[in-house]
Scaffold this motif. Structure first.
Motif, PDB file in Angstrom:
ATOM      1  N   PHE A  90       0.819  -1.287   0.053  1.00  0.00           N
ATOM      2  CA  PHE A  90      -0.099   0.122   0.055  1.00  0.00           C
ATOM      3  C   PHE A  90       0.958   1.241  -0.077  1.00  0.00           C
ATOM      4  N   TRP A  91       1.960   1.178   0.699  1.00  0.00           N
ATOM      5  CA  TRP A  91       2.866   2.407   0.663  1.00  0.00           C
ATOM      6  C   TRP A  91       4.450   1.552   0.607  1.00  0.00           C
ATOM      7  N   THR A  92       5.117   1.835  -0.449  1.00  0.00           N
ATOM      8  CA  THR A  92       6.593   1.294  -0.728  1.00  0.00           C
ATOM      9  C   THR A  92       7.566   2.184  -0.874  1.00  0.00           C
ATOM     10  N   PHE A 130      11.235   4.606   0.593  1.00  0.00           N
ATOM     11  CA  PHE A 130      12.478   5.101   1.141  1.00  0.00           C
ATOM     12  C   PHE A 130      12.373   6.193   1.936  1.00  0.00           C
ATOM     13  N   TYR A 131      13.070   5.949   3.240  1.00  0.00           N
ATOM     14  CA  TYR A 131      13.173   7.213   4.198  1.00  0.00           C
ATOM     15  C   TYR A 131      14.806   7.287   4.298  1.00  0.00           C
ATOM     16  N   VAL A 132      15.122   8.392   3.630  1.00  0.00           N
ATOM     17  CA  VAL A 132      16.562   8.351   3.760  1.00  0.00           C
ATOM     18  C   VAL A 132      17.393   9.227   4.880  1.00  0.00           C
ATOM     19  N   LEU A 137       0.382  10.191   0.560  1.00  0.00           N
ATOM     20  CA  LEU A 137       1.243  10.785   1.144  1.00  0.00           C
ATOM     21  C   LEU A 137       1.767  10.467   2.509  1.00  0.00           C
ATOM     22  N   GLY A 138       3.127  10.447   2.569  1.00  0.00           N
ATOM     23  CA  GLY A 138       3.967   9.903   4.102  1.00  0.00           C
ATOM     24  C   GLY A 138       4.259  11.081   4.430  1.00  0.00           C
ATOM     25  N   CYS A 139       4.634  10.804   5.894  1.00  0.00           N
ATOM     26  CA  CYS A 139       5.260  11.794   6.723  1.00  0.00           C
ATOM     27  C   CYS A 139       6.532  12.257   6.277  1.00  0.00           C
ATOM     28  N   ARG A 163       9.346  13.794   7.720  1.00  0.00           N
ATOM     29  CA  ARG A 163      10.754  13.566   8.658  1.00  0.00           C
ATOM     30  C   ARG A 163      10.265  12.554   9.745  1.00  0.00           C
ATOM     31  N   ILE A 164      11.236  11.580   9.994  1.00  0.00           N
ATOM     32  CA  ILE A 164      11.184  10.701  11.253  1.00  0.00           C
ATOM     33  C   ILE A 164      12.277  10.858  11.896  1.00  0.00           C
ATOM     34  N   ALA A 165      12.350  11.261  13.102  1.00  0.00           N
ATOM     35  CA  ALA A 165      13.799  11.191  13.966  1.00  0.00           C
ATOM     36  C   ALA A 165      14.155   9.447  14.381  1.00  0.00           C
ATOM     37  N   GLY A 224       8.886   5.672  15.995  1.00  0.00           N
ATOM     38  CA  GLY A 224       8.094   4.775  15.005  1.00  0.00           C
ATOM     39  C   GLY A 224       8.657   3.628  14.607  1.00  0.00           C
ATOM     40  N   VAL A 225       8.397   2.830  13.739  1.00  0.00           N
ATOM     41  CA  VAL A 225       9.011   1.699  13.025  1.00  0.00           C
ATOM     42  C   VAL A 225      10.109   2.003  12.331  1.00  0.00           C
ATOM     43  N   CYS A 226      10.041   2.963  11.447  1.00  0.00           N
ATOM     44  CA  CYS A 226      11.214   3.405  10.428  1.00  0.00           C
ATOM     45  C   CYS A 226      12.346   3.909  11.403  1.00  0.00           C
ATOM     46  N   GLY A 227      12.064   4.667  12.500  1.00  0.00           N
ATOM     47  CA  GLY A 227      13.248   5.353  13.380  1.00  0.00           C
ATOM     48  C   GLY A 227      13.658   4.181  14.299  1.00  0.00           C
ATOM     49  N   GLY A 255       4.191   3.554  19.762  1.00  0.00           N
ATOM     50  CA  GLY A 255       4.807   4.948  18.927  1.00  0.00           C
ATOM     51  C   GLY A 255       4.919   4.735  17.574  1.00  0.00           C
ATOM     52  N   HIS A 256       4.035   3.825  16.921  1.00  0.00           N
ATOM     53  CA  HIS A 256       3.708   3.764  15.589  1.00  0.00           C
ATOM     54  C   HIS A 256       3.562   5.050  14.967  1.00  0.00           C
ATOM     55  N   ILE A 257       3.872   5.519  13.921  1.00  0.00           N
ATOM     56  CA  ILE A 257       3.576   6.819  13.344  1.00  0.00           C
ATOM     57  C   ILE A 257       2.618   6.446  12.133  1.00  0.00           C
ATOM     58  N   ALA A 258       1.173   6.871  12.517  1.00  0.00           N
ATOM     59  CA  ALA A 258       0.327   6.864  11.608  1.00  0.00           C
ATOM     60  C   ALA A 258       0.160   7.760  10.624  1.00  0.00           C
ATOM     61  N   CYS A 259       0.543   7.602   9.435  1.00  0.00           N
ATOM     62  CA  CYS A 259       0.822   8.481   8.240  1.00  0.00           C
ATOM     63  C   CYS A 259      -0.630   8.491   7.647  1.00  0.00           C
ATOM     64  N   ASP A 260      -1.168   7.214   7.657  1.00  0.00           N
ATOM     65  CA  ASP A 260      -2.341   6.941   6.940  1.00  0.00           C
ATOM     66  C   ASP A 260      -3.069   5.891   7.787  1.00  0.00           C
ATOM     67  N   SER A 276      -0.170  -3.248   8.806  1.00  0.00           N
ATOM     68  CA  SER A 276       0.773  -3.839   9.214  1.00  0.00           C
ATOM     69  C   SER A 276       2.267  -3.390   8.351  1.00  0.00           C
ATOM     70  N   GLU A 277       3.338  -3.775   8.647  1.00  0.00           N
ATOM     71  CA  GLU A 277       4.407  -3.123   7.916  1.00  0.00           C
ATOM     72  C   GLU A 277       6.054  -3.715   8.180  1.00  0.00           C
ATOM     73  N   ILE A 278       6.864  -3.365   7.186  1.00  0.00           N
ATOM     74  CA  ILE A 278       8.139  -4.150   7.298  1.00  0.00           C
ATOM     75  C   ILE A 278       8.992  -2.950   7.147  1.00  0.00           C
ATOM     76  N   VAL A 287       7.594  -0.785   3.792  1.00  0.00           N
ATOM     77  CA  VAL A 287       6.534  -1.340   3.132  1.00  0.00           C
ATOM     78  C   VAL A 287       5.448  -1.548   3.988  1.00  0.00           C
ATOM     79  N   ASP A 288       4.221  -0.672   3.898  1.00  0.00           N
ATOM     80  CA  ASP A 288       3.118  -1.046   4.707  1.00  0.00           C
ATOM     81  C   ASP A 288       1.952  -1.672   3.724  1.00  0.00           C
ATOM     82  N   ALA A 289       1.184  -2.394   4.481  1.00  0.00           N
ATOM     83  CA  ALA A 289       0.078  -3.122   3.921  1.00  0.00           C
ATOM     84  C   ALA A 289      -1.385  -2.710   4.558  1.00  0.00           C
TER      85      ALA A 289
HETATM   86  N1  SME Z   1       4.739   3.653   9.614  1.00  0.00           N
HETATM   87  C1  SME Z   1       5.686   4.285   9.627  1.00  0.00           C
HETATM   88  C2  SME Z   1       5.783   5.903   9.313  1.00  0.00           C
HETATM   89  C3  SME Z   1       5.762   6.146   7.848  1.00  0.00           C
HETATM   90  S1  SME Z   1       4.534   5.673   6.740  1.00  0.00           S
HETATM   91  O1  SME Z   1       3.439   4.894   7.343  1.00  0.00           O
HETATM   92  C4  SME Z   1       4.749   5.942   5.317  1.00  0.00           C
HETATM   93  C5  SME Z   1       6.515   4.259  11.074  1.00  0.00           C
HETATM   94  O2  SME Z   1       5.861   3.940  12.020  1.00  0.00           O
HETATM   95  O3  SME Z   1       7.730   4.332  11.099  1.00  0.00           O
END
Ligand code: SME
Length: 165
Positions: A54-56, A58-60, A78-80, A82-84, A88-91, A110-115, A120-122, A139-141
């Motif tokens: 659903f969302w695929t 990079f966060y660089v 649309l994704g967030c 910036r993520i410190a 969240g999962v990315c951080g 602490g999951h960041i809900a952009c949508d 679920s995500e990896i 990747v989000d599903a």
């Molecule tokens: N789910 C992520 C945030 C980014 S987006 O979902 C596009 C997180 O908690 O790191």
């Protein structure tokens, strides 16, 4: 709990699709050094290979900030921006440099809900040939339980071959 996605797709079929797209990515990107072009193509090709992605993208790692990710090439809503590191999962993936699989985002502290459709995500860390962390791949599903060890193994391999090979 909603029916887990992995109950519906055979691990062998999933692995087969990853193997096919891994080859396609390698062939499309052969000879192309530009990092943005590589990230954009990986996002596009992986998103097109699996209906439930659903969302695929990079966060660089922002070179101008300390321990902060900024959104990079992606496919999806649309994704967030910036993520410190550590948030969240990315951080968490960036800080720990370790793949994160989250079966149910509502259960991840602490999951960041952009949508809110994301269930679920990896997230896989991306390192360059010198072993430096350059990004994370997220990747989000829209379904819970979409990702497992097969996804982790193949995504790690594709990202390693594409950005550290
Ligand atoms: N789910 C992520 C945030 C980014 S987006 O979902 C596009 C997180 O908690 O790191």
């Amino acid at each position: 709990m909603a029916e887990a996605f992995n109950d519906k797709i055979l691990p062998a079929e999933k692995a087969e699709r990853y193997a096919t797209v891994a080859q396609e990515i390698a062939s499309v990107l052969a000879g192309e050094p530009n990092l943005t072009a590589r990230m954009a193509s990986v996002s596009s090709m992986l998103a097109a290979s699996f209906e439930h992605f659903f969302w695929t993208g990079f966060y660089v790692v922002d070179p101008d900030k300390r321990e902060e990710l900024v959104v990079g090439p992606y496919q999806g809503t649309l994704g967030c921006l910036r993520i410190a590191f550590g948030r969240g999962v990315c951080g968490t993936a960036a800080r720990e440099r370790k793949t994160q699989i989250v079966e149910d985002v509502d259960a991840f502290e602490g999951h960041i809900a952009c949508d809110s459709r994301s269930k679920s995500e990896i997230v896989v860390p991306v390192v360059d040939a010198d072993g430096r962390l350059i990004a994370v791949f997220d990747v989000d599903a829209e379904v819970t339980g979409a990702f497992d060890g097969v996804d982790a193994q193949w995504l790690e391999r594709i990202l390693q071959d594409t950005f550290a090979g």
